[in-house]
Design a protein around this motif. Structure first.
Motif, short mmCIF file in Angstrom:
data_model
loop_
_atom_site.label_atom_id
_atom_site.label_comp_id
_atom_site.label_asym_id
_atom_site.label_seq_id
_atom_site.Cartn_x
_atom_site.Cartn_y
_atom_site.Cartn_z
N SER A 162 25.63 -12.16 -17.54
CA SER A 162 25.33 -12.78 -18.85
C SER A 162 25.18 -14.28 -18.65
N PHE A 163 24.27 -14.87 -19.42
CA PHE A 163 23.96 -16.30 -19.23
C PHE A 163 25.13 -17.18 -19.65
N SER A 164 25.44 -18.19 -18.83
CA SER A 164 26.41 -19.22 -19.21
C SER A 164 26.02 -20.52 -18.51
N ALA A 165 26.11 -21.63 -19.24
CA ALA A 165 25.78 -22.94 -18.68
C ALA A 165 26.62 -23.99 -19.38
N LEU A 166 26.83 -25.11 -18.68
CA LEU A 166 27.60 -26.22 -19.26
C LEU A 166 26.67 -27.41 -19.44
N ALA A 167 26.61 -27.93 -20.67
CA ALA A 167 25.84 -29.16 -20.93
C ALA A 167 26.70 -30.33 -20.49
N PHE A 168 26.24 -31.08 -19.49
CA PHE A 168 27.09 -32.16 -18.96
C PHE A 168 26.57 -33.55 -19.29
N ASP A 179 25.52 -12.38 -27.14
CA ASP A 179 26.23 -11.09 -27.14
C ASP A 179 27.48 -11.10 -26.26
N ASN A 180 27.54 -12.05 -25.33
CA ASN A 180 28.72 -12.16 -24.44
C ASN A 180 29.17 -13.61 -24.36
N PRO A 181 29.74 -14.13 -25.45
CA PRO A 181 30.08 -15.56 -25.47
C PRO A 181 31.23 -15.92 -24.54
N ILE A 182 31.22 -17.17 -24.09
CA ILE A 182 32.28 -17.71 -23.22
C ILE A 182 32.39 -19.20 -23.50
N PRO A 213 34.19 -18.01 -8.70
CA PRO A 213 33.44 -17.80 -9.95
C PRO A 213 33.93 -18.77 -11.02
N ILE A 214 33.01 -19.20 -11.88
CA ILE A 214 33.40 -20.12 -12.96
C ILE A 214 34.28 -19.36 -13.95
N ARG A 215 35.30 -20.04 -14.42
CA ARG A 215 36.28 -19.38 -15.31
C ARG A 215 36.19 -19.98 -16.72
N GLY A 216 36.22 -19.12 -17.71
CA GLY A 216 36.21 -19.57 -19.10
C GLY A 216 37.04 -18.62 -19.94
N ARG A 217 36.92 -18.76 -21.26
CA ARG A 217 37.67 -17.84 -22.13
C ARG A 217 36.76 -17.31 -23.23
N ASP A 218 37.11 -16.15 -23.71
CA ASP A 218 36.38 -15.52 -24.80
C ASP A 218 36.74 -16.25 -26.10
N PRO A 219 35.74 -16.79 -26.84
CA PRO A 219 36.08 -17.56 -28.05
C PRO A 219 36.78 -16.75 -29.13
N LYS A 220 36.62 -15.42 -29.10
CA LYS A 220 37.27 -14.59 -30.13
C LYS A 220 38.67 -14.17 -29.72
N LEU A 278 20.06 -18.76 -27.61
CA LEU A 278 21.40 -18.81 -27.01
C LEU A 278 22.43 -19.19 -28.06
N PHE A 279 23.70 -19.22 -27.62
CA PHE A 279 24.81 -19.48 -28.53
C PHE A 279 25.60 -20.67 -27.99
N ASN A 280 25.87 -21.65 -28.85
CA ASN A 280 26.74 -22.77 -28.47
C ASN A 280 28.16 -22.39 -28.87
#
Length: 699
Positions: free
Chosen positions: A316-322, A401-404, A295-302, A349-351
Motif C-alpha cells: 500500500s502506498f505511503s510517503a512522507l512530505a518532508f 484504504d490502508n492509512p498509516i 521497514p518504515i514504521r508507523g501507526r494506524d490512525p484509527k 490519496l489520503f493525508n
C-alpha cells in the motif's frame, strides 16, 4: 514500468559545517555523473545547487536542494552491472537553517559528512552529526581541502575520533598535503590514485610510491583490525595471515556502515578535483539501499496499532512530505519520499495527518530548481508534487484504504523575534499572504499578532534566518516592510507546585454564566512541554466542559504571568470544581480554567527563561584574553578552549540577549581576523536583576 531496481537506489545527503566545501563537493558530483557539463563554483556565484538569489549573493546554502544522478564505480569501466541511482540532497551548513538538515536526514538512507582538512571537526559538524545519530543515518566522512595551507589529514581524523565517534576508520590516506597534495592511496586495493584532466575527471591508478609503502601498510593494518570485527570469515583470514580479497573487505565495511559500527573516512580536495569520484564509489559500495534499511514504521490512525511498510511497489502506498516550497512558475511544490507502493498522476490519496483526501496532479523529479516531469514513481523515490494543498512538512500521504501515520519531524522552537509592518497600509493584506507562504515552507518560522499592540511579530532561528526571509519577501513577493530591532524569544515556567480556584459567575437578566474549577500546577523537566491531566471523578464537572478548561489553560499559558511570554514545561491538573444545570457553558469553563491556572502559576514561583547559545570563536592567540574578557562581560560561561591549526578556539555558553551585533564586535577586537558560529543550546533562568528590566520593558 520500473527501470531501476530498488536495491540499486541510494538516497543520500551531503552535510557539514558552513564553509567545509559541501556545495563545491556536490557540484563535482553533478559534473562527474553527467548532470552538468560545466562545474559551477560557489565563489563565482554559479553553483547549480545554490540557485536562490540570496544563496548566490552570500555564497552560502540556505535551502536543501535535491537532484537525481547515476554512478557506477570507477573500477567498473563500461560495465553497468553496479550502476546505482543516487537521489542526492545538498543541505545548508549554517545553524540558522538547521530545519533543512533535519527534514532531509529524516528521509535519507545515508550521508556524506564533509570536514575542512584544516579545522577538522567544527561546531556545526557536531550538530549535524548528532542530528544524523538521531535519525540513525549511516555515514561516510570526506576530509576536504587537503590542498590548503595548514591542512592535516591525521589531525582532522583525530578530531573525528575525539569529538564524534571512535568508529571512524581511514580507508584512504593522502599523497602529500597542502601545496604538495597530489592524490590518495586506497588502503583497500593498496594502489595510488591520481586525478588528471582539466577537472580531474580521469582517474589513473598506479603503484604506491616506495617512500609511502611502510606508512600505507601501517594504516591498512589499523583499517583491517577495525573492519574485521564486522565479518567472521575476514577476522579468521586476518588472524591466520591469509590473503584477504578486496570484495571481502568491502562487504565487511558495508555491513559495518549499515550497522553504524564502521564509518569509513575518505580524503581529497573538491575544489582541486581530487578524491570526489572515490567518495561516489563509496556511495555505491557501502551505503544501504531502501531494502537494506529496516521497514518504515508507523501507526494506524484509527486503532493506533503499529504497522510496518516494506519498500515494495506492491505494498500500500505511503510517503512522507518532508519539504514544502513555493516555485514562482508552478506554485506550491511538495517534496516527498516514497516508502512503499507506487504513484502516478491522477491518483487520489489520503493525508492521514489532517484526515483530508488529496488528488495528485503533476509529479516531478527535481534537479535543484529545475523540474523533470515523470509519469510514475516507485518505492524508494524522492520527488515532488505540484499544487498539493492541505499538505505540510511532516505529513504522511498514503493509500485511503490502508492509512498509516509515519513519525512526524519535530523542529526546534524559534529563539529570536522582530516586529514587522508594511510600508503602506494598502500592503497589509499582501504582507499577511507573503508571511503565510514563507511559514508554510519553513517550520521554524513563526508568525503571531501582539494582542495589545496589534503588531505582527515574526520569529526564527537567528538574525541571518530572519534577514533572509525579509529579503525573500521583498524580492519574491515585491513586498517592502519596516522591520524592528531583534528581540529575544523568552519563555516562562514555574519552580513549585501550587493550586488555585477559578470561579466565573455572571448574571445578566436572562441565562447566566457559571464555571468553577480547581487547578493544580506542577513543574516538568526542561523540554517535556505541557501536560493536561483530568482528575475529575463522579461527574462533578461534566465531560463536555473539560476540553474547554484545557483550552482556557493553554490560552493562559500563551499569555504568561510575568511578562507576557509563553509558559513551558508545566503539568496542569483539573481536580475539582462545580457546575450549574442551566447557567454552565463551555465559554464559562474556559474562562474559569484560565483564571485558576493564572492564579496557581503566580503562586508557584514563576520564572523567566532565556535562550542560551553555544558559541564557538576562532581567533589568533594574541586576542585570547580580550575575547575571554568580552565573553565574561556578556554573561558567558567558558566551556573549553583548545588549539585548531594556528588558531585558538573558545567554546562558551552565552545568553542570546547579549549576542546581538557580536559579529561586528568580534571583527573590531580581532581586526577582522576572528570568526564565530553560534547555535541554540538550551533555556536557562534569567537572573533576578535582569528579569526586572525585561518586565519593565514589556509594560
Amino acid at each position: 514500468m520500473r527501470q531501476f531496481p530498488v536495491e540499486k537506489y541510494r538516497n543520500i545527503g551531503i552535510i557539514a559545517h558552513i564553509d567545509a566545501g559541501k556545495t563545491t563537493f556536490t557540484e563535482r558530483v553533478l559534473f562527474y555523473t553527467g548532470i552538468s557539463h560545466k562545474i559551477g563554483e560557489v565563489h563565482e556565484g554559479e553553483a547549480i545547487m545554490d540557485w536562490m538569489e540570496q544563496e548566490r549573493e552570500r555564497g552560502i546554502t540556505i535551502t536543501a536542494a535535491a537532484t537525481t544522478c547515476f554512478w557506477r564505480p570507477t573500477a567498473d569501466g563500461e560495465s553497468k552491472e553496479r550502476e546505482c541511482k543516487i537521489n542526492l540532497i545538498d543541505t545548508p551548513g549554517h545553524i540558522d537553517f538547521t530545519a533543512e538538515v533535519q527534514r532531509s536526514l529524516r528521509v535519507l538512507d545515508g550521508a556524506i559528512v564533509v570536514f575542512d582538512g584544516v579545522a577538522g571537526v567544527e561546531a556545526q559538524s557536531e550538530t549535524v552529526w548528532h542530528q544524523a545519530d538521531k535519525f540513525k543515518v549511516p555515514r561516510v566522512c570526506f576530509i576536504n581541502k587537503l590542498d590548503r595551507m595548514g591542512a592535516s589529514f591525521e589531525h582532522s581524523l583525530k578530531t573525528i575520533w575525539e569529538r564524534l565517534t571512535p568508529n571512524a576508520v581511514a580507508v584512504q590516506m593522502p599523497i602529500g598535503q597542502e601545496g604538495n597534495f597530489s592524490g590518495v592511496i586506497d588502503l583497500i586495493t593498496m594502489k595510488a590514485v591520481k586525478f588528471e584532466g582539466e577537472h580531474g575527471e580521469k582517474v589513473r591508478v598506479e603503484e604506491i610510491p616506495d617512500n609511502m609503502k611502510e606508512a600505507a601498510e601501517e594504516w591498512r593494518k589499523k583499517m583491517l583490525e577495525k573492519v574485521a570485527a564486522e565479518d567472521h570469515e575476514l577476522l579468521e583470514h586476518y588472524l591466520e595471515g591469509k590473503a584477504i580479497e578486496i570484495e571481502q573487505i568491502r562487504r565487511a565495511i558495508r555491513k559495518g556502515v549499515i550497522d553504524y559500527q564502521v564509518i569509513p573516512v575518505f580524503c581529497g580536495s573538491a575544489l582541486k578535483n581530487k578524491g570526489v569520484q572515490l567518495a561516489l564509489d563509496a556511495v555505491v559500495y557501502y551505503f544501504p539501499s531502501p531494502i537494506d534499511a529496516p521497514p518504515i514504521r508507523g501507526r494506524d490512525p484509527k486503532t493506533e496499532e503499529i504497522i510496518d511498510r516494506k519498500p515494495d511497489d506492491d505494498e500500500s502506498f505511503s510517503a512522507l512530505a518532508f519539504k514544502v516550497a513555493t516555485d514562482p512558475f508552478v506554485g506550491a511544490l511538495t517534496y516527498f519520499r516514497i516508502y512503499s507502493g507506487k504513484l502516478a498522476p491522477g491518483t487520489t490519496l489520503f493525508n492521514s495527518a489532517n484526515g483530508k483526501k488529496i488528488r495528485i496532479g503533476r509529479i516531478v523529479r527535481m534537479h535543484a530548481n529545475h523540474r523533470e516531469e515523470v509519469e510514475e514513481l516507485y518505492a524508494g523515490d524522492i520527488a515532488a508534487a505540484i499544487g498539493l494543498k492541505e499538505v505540510e512538512t511532516g505529513h504522511t500521504i498514503c493509500d485511503p484504504d490502508n492509512p498509516i501515520i509515519l513519525e512526524k519531524i519535530i523542529f526546534p522552537e524559534p529563539v529570536i523575534s522582530i516586529r514587522i509592518e508594511p510600508k503602506t497600509k494598502a500592503d497589509q493584506e499582501k504582507l499577511g499572504l507573503a508571511l503565510k507562504k514563507l511559514a508554510e515552507e519553513d517550520p521554524t518560522f513563526k508568525i503571531k499578532t501582539d494582542e495589545e499592540t496589534a503588531e505582527t511579530i515574526i520569529s526564527g532561528m537567528g538574525e541571518l534566518h530572519l534577514e533572509i526571509l525579509v529579503d525573500r519577501m521583498k524580492k519574491e513577493f515585491k513586498m517592502e516592510a519596516n522591520v524592528g530591532r531583534p528581540q529575544v524569544a523568552y519563555k516562562e515556567t514555574i519552580l513549585e507546585t501550587a493550586e488555585a480556584e477559578g470561579k466565573y459567575i455572571r448574571q445578566s437578566g436572562g441565562r447566566g454564566q457559571y464555571g468553577h474549577t480547581w487547578v493544580r500546577v506542577s513543574p516538568r523537566k526542561a523540554g517535556e512541554g505541557f501536560l493536561f491531566v483530568d482528575e475529575i471523578k463522579g461527574g462533578i464537572i461534566p465531560k463536555e466542559y473539560i476540553p474547554a478548561v484545557r483550552k482556557g489553560i493553554e490560552e493562559a499559558m500563551d499569555r504568561g504571568v510575568i511578562a507576557g511570554y509563553p509558559m513551558v514545561d508545566i503539568e496542569a491538573a483539573l481536580y475539582d470544581g462545580s457546575f450549574h444545570e442551566v447557567d454552565s457553558s463551555e465559554a464559562a469553563f474556559k474562562i474559569a480554567g484560565s483564571m485558576a491556572f493564572q492564579a496557581a502559576a503566580k503562586s508557584a514561583k514563576p520564572r523567566l527563561l532565556e535562550p542560551i547559545m553555544r558559541l564557538e570563536v576562532s581567533i589568533p592567540e594574541e586576542f585570547f584574553g580580550d575575547i575571554i574578557g568580552d565573553l565574561n562581560a556578556r554573561r558567558g560561561r567558558i566551556k573549553e578552549s583548545f588549539d585548531r591549526a594556528l588558531l585558538k578556539v573558545i567554546e562558551a555558553f552565552v545568553p542570546l540577549a547579549e549576542m546581538f551585533g557580536y559579529a561586528t564586535s568580534l571583527r573590531s577586537i580581532t581586526h577582522g581576523r576572528g570568526a564565530s558560529t553560534m547555535e541554540f543550546s538550551h533555556y536557562e533562568q534569567v537572573p533576578h536583576n535582569i528579569t526586572q528590566g525585561i518586565i519593565e520593558a514589556r509594560t
